[in-house]
Motif scaffolding. Structure first.
Motif, PDB file in Angstrom:
ATOM      1  N   UNK A 213       0.915  -1.178  -0.140  1.00 14.63           N
ATOM      2  CA  UNK A 213      -0.094  -0.297  -0.212  1.00 14.63           C
ATOM      3  C   UNK A 213       1.143   1.495  -0.467  1.00 14.63           C
ATOM      4  N   UNK A 214       2.400   1.331   0.900  1.00 14.47           N
ATOM      5  CA  UNK A 214       3.204   2.458   0.546  1.00 14.47           C
ATOM      6  C   UNK A 214       3.451   2.618  -0.803  1.00 14.47           C
ATOM      7  N   UNK A 215       4.108   1.514  -1.214  1.00 19.07           N
ATOM      8  CA  UNK A 215       4.122   1.532  -2.486  1.00 19.07           C
ATOM      9  C   UNK A 215       3.665   2.527  -4.199  1.00 19.07           C
ATOM     10  N   UNK A 216       1.871   1.347  -3.696  1.00 22.42           N
ATOM     11  CA  UNK A 216       0.581   2.042  -4.172  1.00 22.42           C
ATOM     12  C   UNK A 216       0.884   3.185  -4.532  1.00 22.42           C
ATOM     13  N   UNK A 217       0.751   4.346  -3.218  1.00 25.21           N
ATOM     14  CA  UNK A 217      -0.034   5.326  -2.596  1.00 25.21           C
ATOM     15  C   UNK A 217       1.377   6.681  -3.402  1.00 25.21           C
ATOM     16  N   UNK A 218       2.252   6.458  -3.795  1.00 25.33           N
ATOM     17  CA  UNK A 218       3.107   7.099  -4.277  1.00 25.33           C
ATOM     18  C   UNK A 218       3.173   8.298  -3.545  1.00 25.33           C
ATOM     19  N   UNK A 219       3.605   8.153  -2.919  1.00 25.18           N
ATOM     20  CA  UNK A 219       3.227   9.859  -1.659  1.00 25.18           C
ATOM     21  C   UNK A 219       5.239   9.253  -1.165  1.00 25.18           C
ATOM     22  N   UNK A 220       5.506  10.179  -1.571  1.00 23.17           N
ATOM     23  CA  UNK A 220       7.343   9.716  -1.118  1.00 23.17           C
ATOM     24  C   UNK A 220       7.553   9.769   0.263  1.00 23.17           C
ATOM     25  N   UNK A 221       6.743  10.578   0.715  1.00 24.21           N
ATOM     26  CA  UNK A 221       7.261  11.286   2.158  1.00 24.21           C
ATOM     27  C   UNK A 221       6.990  10.537   2.832  1.00 24.21           C
ATOM     28  N   UNK A 222       5.928  10.048   2.521  1.00 22.72           N
ATOM     29  CA  UNK A 222       5.149   8.131   3.755  1.00 22.72           C
ATOM     30  C   UNK A 222       5.818   7.384   3.263  1.00 22.72           C
ATOM     31  N   UNK A 223       6.564   6.692   1.897  1.00 26.37           N
ATOM     32  CA  UNK A 223       7.085   5.381   1.829  1.00 26.37           C
ATOM     33  C   UNK A 223       8.737   5.615   2.523  1.00 26.37           C
ATOM     34  N   UNK A 224       9.577   6.754   2.974  1.00 24.97           N
ATOM     35  CA  UNK A 224      10.352   7.130   3.252  1.00 24.97           C
ATOM     36  C   UNK A 224       9.752   6.931   4.810  1.00 24.97           C
ATOM     37  N   UNK A 225       8.983   7.473   5.304  1.00 29.96           N
ATOM     38  CA  UNK A 225       8.492   7.620   6.909  1.00 29.96           C
ATOM     39  C   UNK A 225       8.137   5.483   7.062  1.00 29.96           C
ATOM     40  N   UNK A 226       7.880   4.905   6.394  1.00 27.86           N
ATOM     41  CA  UNK A 226       8.015   3.410   6.271  1.00 27.86           C
ATOM     42  C   UNK A 226       9.151   2.774   5.971  1.00 27.86           C
ATOM     43  N   UNK A 227      10.316   3.286   5.286  1.00 23.56           N
ATOM     44  CA  UNK A 227      11.381   2.502   5.366  1.00 23.56           C
ATOM     45  C   UNK A 227      12.336   2.484   6.983  1.00 23.56           C
ATOM     46  N   UNK A 228      12.405   3.803   6.919  1.00 25.76           N
ATOM     47  CA  UNK A 228      12.421   4.094   8.488  1.00 25.76           C
ATOM     48  C   UNK A 228      11.973   3.531  10.008  1.00 25.76           C
ATOM     49  N   UNK A 229      10.989   2.818   9.425  1.00 26.49           N
ATOM     50  CA  UNK A 229      10.479   2.535  10.923  1.00 26.49           C
ATOM     51  C   UNK A 229      10.679   0.787  10.135  1.00 26.49           C
ATOM     52  N   UNK A 230      10.908   0.153   9.181  1.00 24.57           N
ATOM     53  CA  UNK A 230      11.075  -1.097   9.196  1.00 24.57           C
ATOM     54  C   UNK A 230      12.056  -2.444   9.373  1.00 24.57           C
ATOM     55  N   UNK A 231      13.024  -1.761  10.079  1.00 30.30           N
ATOM     56  CA  UNK A 231      14.549  -2.095  10.604  1.00 30.30           C
ATOM     57  C   UNK A 231      13.460  -2.514  12.100  1.00 30.30           C
ATOM     58  N   UNK A 232      13.304  -1.704  13.122  1.00 28.32           N
ATOM     59  CA  UNK A 232      11.982  -1.835  13.948  1.00 28.32           C
ATOM     60  C   UNK A 232      11.051  -2.725  13.994  1.00 28.32           C
ATOM     61  N   UNK A 233      10.145  -3.080  12.799  1.00 26.91           N
ATOM     62  CA  UNK A 233       9.376  -3.713  12.539  1.00 26.91           C
ATOM     63  C   UNK A 233      10.250  -5.775  12.261  1.00 26.91           C
ATOM     64  N   UNK A 234      10.582  -5.599  11.293  1.00 26.71           N
ATOM     65  CA  UNK A 234      11.768  -6.687  11.761  1.00 26.71           C
ATOM     66  C   UNK A 234      12.062  -7.154  12.969  1.00 26.71           C
ATOM     67  N   UNK A 235      12.879  -5.890  14.055  1.00 31.32           N
ATOM     68  CA  UNK A 235      13.389  -6.484  15.064  1.00 31.32           C
ATOM     69  C   UNK A 235      11.900  -7.087  15.716  1.00 31.32           C
ATOM     70  N   UNK A 236      10.886  -6.618  15.790  1.00 31.20           N
ATOM     71  CA  UNK A 236       9.735  -6.840  16.991  1.00 31.20           C
ATOM     72  C   UNK A 236       9.341  -8.341  16.343  1.00 31.20           C
ATOM     73  N   UNK A 237       9.583  -8.243  14.453  1.00 25.67           N
ATOM     74  CA  UNK A 237       8.758  -9.629  14.935  1.00 25.67           C
ATOM     75  C   UNK A 237       9.543 -11.075  14.453  1.00 25.67           C
ATOM     76  N   UNK A 238      11.102 -10.668  14.662  1.00 23.12           N
ATOM     77  CA  UNK A 238      12.181 -11.523  15.033  1.00 23.12           C
ATOM     78  C   UNK A 238      11.543 -11.945  16.259  1.00 23.12           C
ATOM     79  N   UNK A 239      11.664 -11.213  17.728  1.00 23.19           N
ATOM     80  CA  UNK A 239      11.577 -11.134  18.659  1.00 23.19           C
ATOM     81  C   UNK A 239       9.764 -11.880  18.607  1.00 23.19           C
ATOM     82  N   UNK A 240       9.106 -12.076  18.360  1.00 31.00           N
ATOM     83  CA  UNK A 240       8.135 -12.768  18.536  1.00 31.00           C
ATOM     84  C   UNK A 240       7.969 -14.138  18.030  1.00 31.00           C
ATOM     85  N   UNK A 241       8.398 -14.082  16.943  1.00 31.54           N
ATOM     86  CA  UNK A 241       9.490 -15.624  16.200  1.00 31.54           C
ATOM     87  C   UNK A 241      10.103 -16.766  16.916  1.00 31.54           C
TER      88      UNK A 241
END
Length: 229
Positions: free
Chosen positions: A148-176
């Motif tokens: 949905x972020x890619x399809x939104x074509x909103x550059x600032x929104x996409x930048x915000x999502x990319x900056x958060x991905x590492x932390x989301x990955x970290x929490x997903x790994x803890x969950x696993x």
């Protein structure tokens, strides 16, 4: 093998070394090779990675800025720990950003875009079925949510999502680790994908809110008490 005559090899500069160190330490942290709250030292890291202190310190500073490491004056360097507040903030921000992404992308959903989302879901399920590669499952789950972020074509929104991905990955790994499972439940994104490809934005957003809240509650319940320092 001889090098082609016009090939020019250059030594790695500090910037290149820093990027490699950032990637290596990120991989170790999100895979759980370092425990949350574990103390690290520059000397140990420099010796293990065989790098000089300059690029290592720059890498540490970058990882501290994105929240994977914590540097405390006079106390040392630590892998970030996890608190209930951390999880609440992450999931509330994810919900807000993803809600906005769907509002922006809704009228841009072509048949090809919907097929792309369904393929991302199918790829994730294939990895879950094999059950051996938790890191790949996390990457594919993030790829599904990136749609949905890619399809939104909103550059600032996409930048915000990319900056958060590492932390989301970290929490997903803890969950696993907490659930001893290589990825989410197989059916956990079925309704998400169906609603994202459906006709009602309001139904999609209602599901999204519940999907995120359920994820938060599952993570909080699954993680052991000692993780919440």
């Amino acid at each position: 093998m001889a090098l082609v005559s016009n090939t020019e090899l250059r030594p790695l500069d500090d910037g290149t070394v820093r990027r490699r160190v950032v990637q290596l330490l990120t991989d170790h942290i999100v895979r759980g090779d370092f425990a949350p709250g574990q103390r690290l030292t520059e000397q140990q890291l420099a010796n293990a990675l065989n790098v000089s202190r300059g690029p290592l310190r720059e890498a540490i500073r970058e990882l501290a800025e994105i929240g994977l490491l914590v540097s405390l004056p006079y106390k040392g360097l630590y892998v970030r720990s996890v608190t209930h507040k951390d999880l609440e903030e992450l999931y509330s921000l994810r919900t807000a950003l993803e809600t906005f992404a769907f509002e922006r992308c809704w009228d841009k959903r072509t048949d090809a875009a919907k097929a792309d989302l369904r393929q991302r879901s199918a790829d994730l399920k294939a990895t879950i079925d094999i059950g051996l590669d938790g890191a790949r499952a996390i990457e594919q789950e993030l790829h599904l949510h990136s749609w949905c972020f890619e399809l939104s074509e909103h550059s600032l929104l996409m930048k915000s999502w990319k900056s958060m991905r590492v932390n989301v990955y970290f929490y997903f790994s803890l969950h696993q680790q907490a659930l001893n499972r290589k990825g989410p439940l197989r059916q956990s994104h079925d309704q998400y994908v169906d609603r994202a490809c459906g006709d009602s934005l309001s139904l999609m957003l209602a599901h999204l809110k519940g999907h995120m809240r359920q994820g938060l509650e599952t993570t909080v319940n699954a993680l052991s008490e000692e993780l919440f320092a």
